[in-house]
Design a protein around this motif. Structure first.
Motif, PDB file in Angstrom:
ATOM      1  N   SER A  43      -9.227  18.270  16.905  1.00  0.00           N
ATOM      2  CA  SER A  43      -9.389  19.620  16.370  1.00  0.00           C
ATOM      3  C   SER A  43      -8.762  19.732  14.989  1.00  0.00           C
ATOM      4  O   SER A  43      -9.243  20.467  14.126  1.00  0.00           O
ATOM      5  CB  SER A  43      -8.752  20.630  17.331  1.00  0.00           C
ATOM      6  OG  SER A  43      -9.376  20.589  18.587  1.00  0.00           O
ATOM      7  N   PHE A  44      -7.667  19.016  14.780  1.00  0.00           N
ATOM      8  CA  PHE A  44      -6.988  19.045  13.482  1.00  0.00           C
ATOM      9  C   PHE A  44      -6.566  17.623  13.146  1.00  0.00           C
ATOM     10  O   PHE A  44      -5.774  17.008  13.870  1.00  0.00           O
ATOM     11  CB  PHE A  44      -5.774  19.976  13.556  1.00  0.00           C
ATOM     12  CG  PHE A  44      -5.046  20.101  12.252  1.00  0.00           C
ATOM     13  CD1 PHE A  44      -5.690  20.554  11.113  1.00  0.00           C
ATOM     14  CD2 PHE A  44      -3.701  19.761  12.153  1.00  0.00           C
ATOM     15  CE1 PHE A  44      -5.025  20.666   9.906  1.00  0.00           C
ATOM     16  CE2 PHE A  44      -3.025  19.868  10.956  1.00  0.00           C
ATOM     17  CZ  PHE A  44      -3.684  20.327   9.835  1.00  0.00           C
ATOM     18  N   TRP A  45      -7.121  17.083  12.073  1.00  0.00           N
ATOM     19  CA  TRP A  45      -6.886  15.680  11.713  1.00  0.00           C
ATOM     20  C   TRP A  45      -6.473  15.615  10.235  1.00  0.00           C
ATOM     21  O   TRP A  45      -7.296  15.423   9.346  1.00  0.00           O
ATOM     22  CB  TRP A  45      -8.152  14.868  11.963  1.00  0.00           C
ATOM     23  CG  TRP A  45      -8.003  13.400  11.686  1.00  0.00           C
ATOM     24  CD1 TRP A  45      -8.424  12.722  10.587  1.00  0.00           C
ATOM     25  CD2 TRP A  45      -7.402  12.423  12.543  1.00  0.00           C
ATOM     26  NE1 TRP A  45      -8.115  11.387  10.673  1.00  0.00           N
ATOM     27  CE2 TRP A  45      -7.481  11.174  11.876  1.00  0.00           C
ATOM     28  CE3 TRP A  45      -6.785  12.489  13.793  1.00  0.00           C
ATOM     29  CZ2 TRP A  45      -6.978  10.008  12.427  1.00  0.00           C
ATOM     30  CZ3 TRP A  45      -6.285  11.313  14.342  1.00  0.00           C
ATOM     31  CH2 TRP A  45      -6.390  10.093  13.670  1.00  0.00           C
ATOM     32  N   PRO A  46      -5.177  15.780   9.939  1.00  0.00           N
ATOM     33  CA  PRO A  46      -4.731  15.803   8.542  1.00  0.00           C
ATOM     34  C   PRO A  46      -4.547  14.421   7.926  1.00  0.00           C
ATOM     35  O   PRO A  46      -4.245  14.313   6.740  1.00  0.00           O
ATOM     36  CB  PRO A  46      -3.387  16.527   8.631  1.00  0.00           C
ATOM     37  CG  PRO A  46      -2.875  16.183   9.995  1.00  0.00           C
ATOM     38  CD  PRO A  46      -4.083  16.055  10.883  1.00  0.00           C
ATOM     39  N   ALA A  47      -4.697  13.360   8.711  1.00  0.00           N
ATOM     40  CA  ALA A  47      -4.356  12.014   8.226  1.00  0.00           C
ATOM     41  C   ALA A  47      -5.196  11.612   7.019  1.00  0.00           C
ATOM     42  O   ALA A  47      -4.667  11.077   6.028  1.00  0.00           O
ATOM     43  CB  ALA A  47      -4.526  11.010   9.357  1.00  0.00           C
ATOM     44  N   ASN A  48      -6.519  11.828   7.074  1.00  0.00           N
ATOM     45  CA  ASN A  48      -7.373  11.414   5.960  1.00  0.00           C
ATOM     46  C   ASN A  48      -7.028  12.171   4.684  1.00  0.00           C
ATOM     47  O   ASN A  48      -6.967  11.596   3.589  1.00  0.00           O
ATOM     48  CB  ASN A  48      -8.836  11.653   6.312  1.00  0.00           C
ATOM     49  CG  ASN A  48      -9.318  10.735   7.421  1.00  0.00           C
ATOM     50  OD1 ASN A  48      -8.522  10.050   8.058  1.00  0.00           O
ATOM     51  ND2 ASN A  48     -10.609  10.739   7.671  1.00  0.00           N
ATOM     52  N   ALA A  49      -6.807  13.486   4.812  1.00  0.00           N
ATOM     53  CA  ALA A  49      -6.447  14.289   3.641  1.00  0.00           C
ATOM     54  C   ALA A  49      -5.092  13.865   3.094  1.00  0.00           C
ATOM     55  O   ALA A  49      -4.884  13.849   1.869  1.00  0.00           O
ATOM     56  CB  ALA A  49      -6.431  15.766   4.009  1.00  0.00           C
ATOM     57  N   THR A  97     -13.617   4.551   4.901  1.00  0.00           N
ATOM     58  CA  THR A  97     -14.799   4.635   4.044  1.00  0.00           C
ATOM     59  C   THR A  97     -14.922   6.021   3.424  1.00  0.00           C
ATOM     60  O   THR A  97     -15.216   6.169   2.232  1.00  0.00           O
ATOM     61  CB  THR A  97     -16.064   4.309   4.857  1.00  0.00           C
ATOM     62  OG1 THR A  97     -15.935   3.017   5.457  1.00  0.00           O
ATOM     63  CG2 THR A  97     -17.294   4.328   3.965  1.00  0.00           C
ATOM     64  N   ALA A  98     -14.688   7.067   4.235  1.00  0.00           N
ATOM     65  CA  ALA A  98     -14.758   8.434   3.721  1.00  0.00           C
ATOM     66  C   ALA A  98     -13.675   8.684   2.675  1.00  0.00           C
ATOM     67  O   ALA A  98     -13.925   9.325   1.645  1.00  0.00           O
ATOM     68  CB  ALA A  98     -14.620   9.430   4.880  1.00  0.00           C
ATOM     69  N   ILE A  99     -12.481   8.184   2.922  1.00  0.00           N
ATOM     70  CA  ILE A  99     -11.393   8.338   1.956  1.00  0.00           C
ATOM     71  C   ILE A  99     -11.739   7.627   0.650  1.00  0.00           C
ATOM     72  O   ILE A  99     -11.492   8.150  -0.450  1.00  0.00           O
ATOM     73  CB  ILE A  99     -10.074   7.790   2.545  1.00  0.00           C
ATOM     74  CG1 ILE A  99      -9.617   8.677   3.710  1.00  0.00           C
ATOM     75  CG2 ILE A  99      -8.980   7.711   1.479  1.00  0.00           C
ATOM     76  CD1 ILE A  99      -8.505   8.071   4.529  1.00  0.00           C
ATOM     77  N   SER A 100     -12.319   6.453   0.748  1.00  0.00           N
ATOM     78  CA  SER A 100     -12.722   5.699  -0.452  1.00  0.00           C
ATOM     79  C   SER A 100     -13.737   6.482  -1.271  1.00  0.00           C
ATOM     80  O   SER A 100     -13.645   6.542  -2.502  1.00  0.00           O
ATOM     81  CB  SER A 100     -13.315   4.345  -0.054  1.00  0.00           C
ATOM     82  OG  SER A 100     -12.377   3.560   0.667  1.00  0.00           O
ATOM     83  N   ALA A 101     -14.687   7.117  -0.601  1.00  0.00           N
ATOM     84  CA  ALA A 101     -15.711   7.897  -1.312  1.00  0.00           C
ATOM     85  C   ALA A 101     -15.083   9.071  -2.046  1.00  0.00           C
ATOM     86  O   ALA A 101     -15.391   9.334  -3.217  1.00  0.00           O
ATOM     87  CB  ALA A 101     -16.764   8.386  -0.323  1.00  0.00           C
ATOM     88  N   GLY A 102     -14.165   9.780  -1.372  1.00  0.00           N
ATOM     89  CA  GLY A 102     -13.484  10.896  -2.024  1.00  0.00           C
ATOM     90  C   GLY A 102     -12.620  10.438  -3.185  1.00  0.00           C
ATOM     91  O   GLY A 102     -12.560  11.084  -4.239  1.00  0.00           O
ATOM     92  N   GLY A 130     -16.643  17.306  -0.377  1.00  0.00           N
ATOM     93  CA  GLY A 130     -17.996  17.243   0.172  1.00  0.00           C
ATOM     94  C   GLY A 130     -18.512  15.825   0.277  1.00  0.00           C
ATOM     95  O   GLY A 130     -19.145  15.449   1.276  1.00  0.00           O
ATOM     96  N   VAL A 131     -18.234  15.018  -0.754  1.00  0.00           N
ATOM     97  CA  VAL A 131     -18.666  13.619  -0.723  1.00  0.00           C
ATOM     98  C   VAL A 131     -17.970  12.873   0.408  1.00  0.00           C
ATOM     99  O   VAL A 131     -18.603  12.119   1.168  1.00  0.00           O
ATOM    100  CB  VAL A 131     -18.391  12.948  -2.080  1.00  0.00           C
ATOM    101  CG1 VAL A 131     -18.597  11.436  -1.988  1.00  0.00           C
ATOM    102  CG2 VAL A 131     -19.274  13.543  -3.161  1.00  0.00           C
ATOM    103  N   ALA A 132     -16.647  13.082   0.529  1.00  0.00           N
ATOM    104  CA  ALA A 132     -15.905  12.409   1.597  1.00  0.00           C
ATOM    105  C   ALA A 132     -16.375  12.871   2.968  1.00  0.00           C
ATOM    106  O   ALA A 132     -16.561  12.058   3.892  1.00  0.00           O
ATOM    107  CB  ALA A 132     -14.412  12.682   1.427  1.00  0.00           C
ATOM    108  N   ALA A 133     -16.578  14.190   3.113  1.00  0.00           N
ATOM    109  CA  ALA A 133     -17.009  14.722   4.405  1.00  0.00           C
ATOM    110  C   ALA A 133     -18.421  14.250   4.759  1.00  0.00           C
ATOM    111  O   ALA A 133     -18.702  13.899   5.914  1.00  0.00           O
ATOM    112  CB  ALA A 133     -16.949  16.246   4.379  1.00  0.00           C
ATOM    113  N   LEU A 134     -19.302  14.240   3.767  1.00  0.00           N
ATOM    114  CA  LEU A 134     -20.673  13.793   4.015  1.00  0.00           C
ATOM    115  C   LEU A 134     -20.703  12.307   4.366  1.00  0.00           C
ATOM    116  O   LEU A 134     -21.482  11.876   5.230  1.00  0.00           O
ATOM    117  CB  LEU A 134     -21.543  14.068   2.799  1.00  0.00           C
ATOM    118  CG  LEU A 134     -23.050  13.783   2.966  1.00  0.00           C
ATOM    119  CD1 LEU A 134     -23.632  14.638   4.091  1.00  0.00           C
ATOM    120  CD2 LEU A 134     -23.788  14.041   1.660  1.00  0.00           C
TER     121      LEU A 134
END
Length: 471
Positions: A43-49, A97-102, A130-134
């Motif tokens: 529900s809440f995942w702050p690690a990537n941010a 991968t998402a973190i890399s994109a952001g 948006g790029v990271a989330a997408l």
């Protein structure tokens, strides 16, 4: 030998920082894992941010070792909480991968935009988010049906929304982190308590509690006005912290049942709607706070320009007179006095005529820099116009004032000014100095007396310091 030790120290510091980044990420992963509603995304995942924000905010952390430490932190958190190796690999490969994109998008932004220092910065941050989330959503179209049995299109929307709300909540807080957080905290502690400043915070807490008591879908919007009030009252960083608190509280309260907004919050479609609503609500105060921060910076810049000479950065005439008058009204002690200096660059018109106005400007700038370096921290200096400057030396003896004035005169004469073509010219300065015999004497009469001493120095051959009794 000493140089190699310094390099070793820097390398050791880098290793420690990377390890701490991985350890911090591990902690945030555990926090997120404990909010997972069964076999689903947290529900809440702050690690990537957290990881993306630290890499952007502190560029020295963006190195291979940091990425390795973070990968270990991701995997360790999943494995010690019972996740299978397959789930661990797939989910954390998606995270990285998402973190890399952001991160790639953030690297293409101006430094000011990475710190959310301009009104459009929040928009640019949302593009990176948006790029990271997408990216996470695209990975979810493959991973989610395999891990959780979901449909690809639902996974795209659900994974993207989940990532977006977590980035919106946590990322701005790291990006706006002050350069000196400990000093900033100490200043806040030392500042007398202002009840009026606490009202927006109390309103935010009150509306959050009211939402939990009333419940229903609209409860998410209860704190909106309070958040906007906070945005126009507090700093950008403080607003980011409060927006994070709102998002974190809302998501965790919904996950644990303390904020009843729907009959079935385990339904993915419902969760998708809730998470989009929470993320958009969290963005609103950031936009306002960013605009307010830019407005405050613009006002400070305008105030600086109105009080300072554009060429030299010294006080202009009006600001110098105002500050000098205030200093004189402060009085004097028994053993010390206030001294007023008038300074004029010798033969300045001849410099302009012979070398050009650009060279004359360089002489003025060089003298202004020298003047600032050779007075004390609390002394007041200003450019009165053209090649004429003034200074207030407060709380000093006659001998100390003479030493300062003589040093300015001597150092300037001995320091050639470099021109754009590589050549150098020498110039001198004449100085008139007068003591303020009484606090009741205004700055204008003192400047007039110092001006008389200055022109006496001109008549006596220039390049010297003269007091009224020497004139």
């Amino acid at each position: 030998m000493q140089a190699s030790l310094i390099v070793l120290d820097r390398k050791t510091t880098g290793v420690i920082n990377s390890a701490l980044l991985g350890l911090g990420l591990f902690g945030f992963c555990l926090l997120g894992i404990f909010t997972r509603p069964g076999a689903d995304l947290a529900s809440f995942w702050p690690a990537n941010a957290f990881m993306l924000g630290m890499l952007v905010r502190f560029p020295s952390l963006a190195n291979p070792l940091s990425w390795i430490c973070c990968a270990v932190g991701f995997a360790a958190a999943d494995l010690i909480t019972g996740s299978t190796i397959l789930n661990t690999v797939v989910l954390n490969l998606g995270n990285l991968t998402a973190i890399s994109a952001g991160y790639i998008v953030f690297q293409r932004l101006e430094p000011a935009d990475r710190r959310l220092a301009r009104p459009a910065s929040v928009l640019f941050m949302l593009v990176a988010i948006g790029v990271a989330a997408l990216t996470a959503g695209v990975i979810g179209t493959v991973a989610d049906p395999f891990l959780f049995g979901g449909a690809p299109l639902d996974a795209l929307l659900y994974w993207s929304a989940t990532e977006m709300v977590n980035y919106v909540a946590f990322l701005p807080m790291i990006l706006t982190l002050p350069d000196d957080p400990l000093n900033r905290l100490q200043r806040i502690i030392d500042t007398p308590l202002d009840i009026m400043k606490l009202l927006p915070l109390l309103a935010l807490a009150g509306t959050a509690v009211a939402g939990a008591v009333v419940g229903g879908p609209g409860a998410i919007a209860f704190p909106v006005l309070a958040l906007l009030w906070c945005a126009v009252t507090y700093s950008l960083f403080a607003t980011a912290c409060l927006a994070f608190a709102f998002v974190a509280w809302t998501l965790l309260a919904i996950a644990t049942g303390y904020l009843p907004v729907a009959d079935n919050t385990a339904d993915r479609a419902t969760l998708l709607s809730i998470r989009f609503a929470v993320s958009l609500t969290g963005v609103a105060p950031l936009v306002v706070a960013s605009v307010m921060a830019a407005r405050e910076e613009l006002l400070q810049r305008l105030m600086f320009l109105s009080n300072h000479d554009q060429m030299t950065g010294l006080f202009n005439r009006s600001a110098f007179l105002e500050n000098a008058a205030r200093r004189l009204r402060g009085g004097r002690s028994h053993d010390f006095a206030t001294f007023v200096l008038m300074l004029d660059i010798d033969h300045f018109k001849a410099i302009n005529d012979q070398y050009g106005h650009a060279a004359g400007d360089r002489v003025i700038i060089a003298f202004a820099e020298l003047l600032k370096r050779n007075v004390r921290k609390n002394d007041i200096v200003g450019r009165m116009g053209g090649e004429e400057f003034a200074a207030i030396l407060s709380e000093c003896t006659a001998r100390e004032a003479q030493v300062i004035a003589t040093r300015i005169n001597t150092v300037f004469a001995a320091t050639p000014v470099c021109l754009e073509d590589g050549s150098a010219i020498s110039a001198t300065v004449s100085i008139g100095m007068v003591a303020a015999a009484s606090p009741s004497i205004g700055i204008e009469p003192l400047l007039a007396m110092a001006d008389e001493a200055l022109y006496a120095a001109k008549r006596q051959g220039r390049n010297r310091v003269i007091t009224p009794h020497q004139a």
